[in-house]
Design a protein around this motif. Structure first.
Motif, PDB file in Angstrom:
ATOM      1  N   UNK A 330       0.805  -1.223   0.000  1.00 43.77           N
ATOM      2  CA  UNK A 330       0.000   0.000   0.000  1.00 43.77           C
ATOM      3  C   UNK A 330       0.843   1.281   0.000  1.00 43.77           C
ATOM      4  N   UNK A 331       2.148   1.138   0.163  1.00 40.63           N
ATOM      5  CA  UNK A 331       3.083   2.246   0.110  1.00 40.63           C
ATOM      6  C   UNK A 331       2.768   3.353   1.126  1.00 40.63           C
ATOM      7  N   UNK A 332       2.524   2.985   2.369  1.00 43.14           N
ATOM      8  CA  UNK A 332       2.434   3.996   3.417  1.00 43.14           C
ATOM      9  C   UNK A 332       2.991   3.438   4.720  1.00 43.14           C
ATOM     10  N   UNK A 333       3.336   4.338   5.610  1.00 41.60           N
ATOM     11  CA  UNK A 333       3.838   3.974   6.925  1.00 41.60           C
ATOM     12  C   UNK A 333       2.740   4.244   7.943  1.00 41.60           C
ATOM     13  N   UNK A 334       2.342   3.220   8.652  1.00 43.45           N
ATOM     14  CA  UNK A 334       1.235   3.366   9.603  1.00 43.45           C
ATOM     15  C   UNK A 334       1.659   4.243  10.775  1.00 43.45           C
ATOM     16  N   UNK A 335       0.784   5.171  11.161  1.00 45.99           N
ATOM     17  CA  UNK A 335       1.054   6.084  12.269  1.00 45.99           C
ATOM     18  C   UNK A 335       0.094   5.855  13.435  1.00 45.99           C
ATOM     19  N   UNK A 336      -0.523   4.687  13.508  1.00 43.77           N
ATOM     20  CA  UNK A 336      -1.499   4.441  14.568  1.00 43.77           C
ATOM     21  C   UNK A 336      -0.803   4.331  15.925  1.00 43.77           C
ATOM     22  N   UNK A 337      -1.584   4.360  16.972  1.00 43.38           N
ATOM     23  CA  UNK A 337      -1.032   4.351  18.330  1.00 43.38           C
ATOM     24  C   UNK A 337      -0.267   3.076  18.626  1.00 43.38           C
ATOM     25  N   UNK A 338      -0.725   1.950  18.083  1.00 36.09           N
ATOM     26  CA  UNK A 338      -0.039   0.682  18.315  1.00 36.09           C
ATOM     27  C   UNK A 338       1.369   0.719  17.747  1.00 36.09           C
ATOM     28  N   UNK A 339       1.523   1.397  16.617  1.00 34.33           N
ATOM     29  CA  UNK A 339       2.834   1.473  15.967  1.00 34.33           C
ATOM     30  C   UNK A 339       3.747   2.518  16.583  1.00 34.33           C
ATOM     31  N   UNK A 340       3.183   3.499  17.290  1.00 38.75           N
ATOM     32  CA  UNK A 340       4.009   4.618  17.750  1.00 38.75           C
ATOM     33  C   UNK A 340       3.815   4.940  19.229  1.00 38.75           C
ATOM     34  N   UNK A 341       3.447   3.932  20.011  1.00 38.42           N
ATOM     35  CA  UNK A 341       3.365   4.108  21.461  1.00 38.42           C
ATOM     36  C   UNK A 341       4.672   3.606  22.056  1.00 38.42           C
TER      37      UNK A 341
END
Length: 601
Positions: A330-341
């Protein structure tokens, strides 16, 4: 059953295809921290397909545009957990080749009375004459394509094209029938394409898929695709890219992937690694003629004006693997809380405290040198040893999965039962031996049950035990399968919220295993002290487990669906267990009463 392969997300099982390399054009990247821009905002970006009207959009949901994630779907009013947000038949779907002779190609059902085979292509099967008639408008074209493909196939194993090729063929035939300016066709054309920034491996795969599609349609060159509205290599590239990016797995009611499907409306949902909704095919039984029904179910209460997010990838995977999968497809970097907590330990990458205080530590990696327990601050010293165990576990998981796939492929590609037993049992026993040897190494290294790759290996070990038990119904295998199933559910529970369909199915499996008649019930009273118990205590444990499973199924597969086909099946099992436990209780009562009567004489 392995749930790591679950893709109720937009991930195709496609072969490969014709795709141009990257150019300088840019498309908006998807993320999951949206800044909402309402459609009446003068600064709202104007998508090229903003006029597309999506069939089946419910009144309590609307499409909006975010500056960061592009188009998405938002709740207009409160949506309760277990509610059906969207229910529709996919625009197009195709069964996996190995399921063509066991599932109806019109409704994807597995009928009790057998299937009727198409006498033309002798490849697809139907529930009855009604299903066959309903599919004829497209299948008359598909039938000829399947016959021609089989004639030119280099081997019997390649006599049927992949589900991706067949699904693409049905999409193009239906676009031509509906008209290129029809709402059906416009919804397909409005799917987002990532062709301008595809990864090299994806380009190669898509090129192979495009070549296979041209051959399947009986064309001698891509130029002949003009009759399907494809006028250039760019048009073909966009078609393949849209398909690969927006394809969902078609799954059974128990989440086994059985094919691929496409729904432009459902493809509008953006991604989060902690989704508020899931995509399932529960088979509600209300409208069998409209099956398969793709449904989006709320996992938790969703507030008004909150974006509804699903997950595109397996959320039990650690962050690095999730991000890699999202970037490639999908060519994006996920910025959700699970990924950046960063201040919270991720259970997917965790070990137990070395001082056994019941706290957890981050699993060692190359990113840092010091790892401490969050509870007692004890320092992890054996970092190299743990990292070695993690590497060995990942390699074993890949090898065991490959062996399992080879064994299942052998089973599906031959009709001779003795060949099946020789190849399948040999391959799966190798995989079982591998998981049996590796899991204790990871446990001794201190990995928690939810840590990757231990959780995935436990899930694979469970599916291998179940297959072995079907061939050798021994008490030891059954008990080991129950213990492994309990560990698998424990690991999933640390990662997935209550009611997640993967977690719900795992708990239902545990309950069903506990309810299986014991080949050799234990007679010693001490046998009931350990897990699993034996005799009546095991039935009680099965009953309690299935009651909890039904609660979770009602959320993950929809309350209005009664938990889907699996939920209804569990309800019937509970009724049966109630009767069995009632007979046992009445028998105890009668025995006690007889003893009392005897003592009075």
């Amino acid at each position: 059953m392995s749930f790591a392969s679950l893709k109720s997300q937009r991930q195709s099982k496609a072969s490969r295809s014709y795709v141009t390399s990257k150019d300088n054009a840019q498309e908006p990247h998807s993320t999951t921290i949206p800044k909402v821009i309402h459609s009446n905002d003068p600064e709202t970006p104007t998508p090229s397909n903003e006029c597309t009207v999506y069939h089946g959009t419910p009144e309590n949901v609307e499409m909006r545009v975010s500056a960061t994630s592009g188009r998405g779907l938002w709740a207009k009013k409160l949506i309760k957990a277990g509610s059906i947000i969207i229910s529709l038949r996919p625009h197009s779907f195709a069964l996996g080749s190995q399921y063509l002779d066991s599932h109806c190609s019109t409704c994807a059902a597995v009928p009790n009375s057998g299937l009727l085979r198409c006498t033309g292509c002798r490849t697809v099967w139907y529930c009855n004459a009604t299903c066959q008639t309903n599919d004829w408008l497209l299948h008359r074209l598909e039938c000829s394509a399947l016959r021609n493909w089989a004639k030119s196939a280099p081997s019997k194993n390649l006599s049927v094209p992949s589900d991706a090729v067949r699904c693409l063929g049905r999409i193009l035939w239906q676009k031509r029938q509906e008209g290129f300016d029809s709402s059906w066709s416009k919804e397909i054309d409005a799917l987002q394409s990532h062709r301008h920034y595809l990864q090299p491996r994806v380009v190669e795969n898509n090129t192979h898929l495009a070549h296979s599609l041209v051959r399947y349609l009986g064309l001698s060159s891509p130029r002949e695709l003009s009759k399907f509205g494809i006028l250039s290599a760019g048009d073909l590239t966009d078609l393949i890219s849209r398909f690969v990016t927006n394809t969902f797995a078609l799954t059974s009611p128990s989440l086994t992937p059985v094919g691929v499907s496409v729904s432009p409306l459902v493809a509008l949902f953006n991604h989060s690694c902690d989704p508020g909704a899931v995509i399932v095919f529960p088979r509600s039984s209300r409208k069998p003629t409209e099956e398969p029904q793709m449904q989006v179910i709320a996992l938790r209460d969703i507030s008004p004006n909150e974006e509804i997010l699903t997950s595109y990838v397996d959320t039990t995977l650690p962050r690095s693997l999730r991000q890699a999968a999202l970037k490639e497809t999908y060519d994006f970097t996920c910025q959700c809380e699970v990924c950046h907590h960063d201040n919270k330990i991720d259970s997917r990458e965790s070990i137990w405290c070395p001082k056994s205080c019941e706290g957890m530590c981050p699993a060692p990696s190359d990113e840092s040198e010091i790892y401490q327990c969050v509870k007692c601050r004890a320092v992890v010293t054996a970092t190299e040893s743990i990292m070695d165990s993690l590497r060995v576990g990942q390699e074993a998981l890949e090898k065991a999965t490959s062996i399992q796939d080879t064994g299942q492929s052998s089973m599906l590609n031959t009709k001779h039962i003795h060949v099946i037993l020789v190849y399948v049992l040999t391959d799966l026993n190798k995989a079982l031996q591998l998981t049996t040897n590796i899991i204790p190494i990871l446990v001794s290294a201190g990995l928690t049950p939810s840590c990757h790759p231990l959780l995935a290996l436990i899930g694979l070990h469970k599916s291998l035990l179940l297959f072995s038990f079907s061939a050798d119904m021994s008490q030891d295998l059954l008990d080991e399968a129950i213990r492994t199933s309990a560990k698998h559910y424990m690991g999933l529970s640390a990662l997935l919220r209550d009611g997640h369909p993967v977690r719900a199915v795992a708990l239902a499996e545990l309950g069903k295993l506990l309810a299986v008649d014991e080949p050799r019930p234990a007679t010693s009273p001490l046998a009931n002290v350990s897990f699993p118990p034996s005799g009546p205590p095991r039935l009680k444990a099965a009953y309690k487990t299935l009651v909890h499973a039904r609660h979770e199924l009602m959320i993950g597969f929809g309350r209005d669906n009664d938990g889907g086909e699996l939920g209804r099946n569990i309800r019937e099992t509970l009724v049966s267990l109630e009767k069995e436990l009632g007979v046992w209780t009445q028998g105890i009562h009668n025995t006690v009463q007889d003893a009392l009567n005897s003592s009075r004489k």
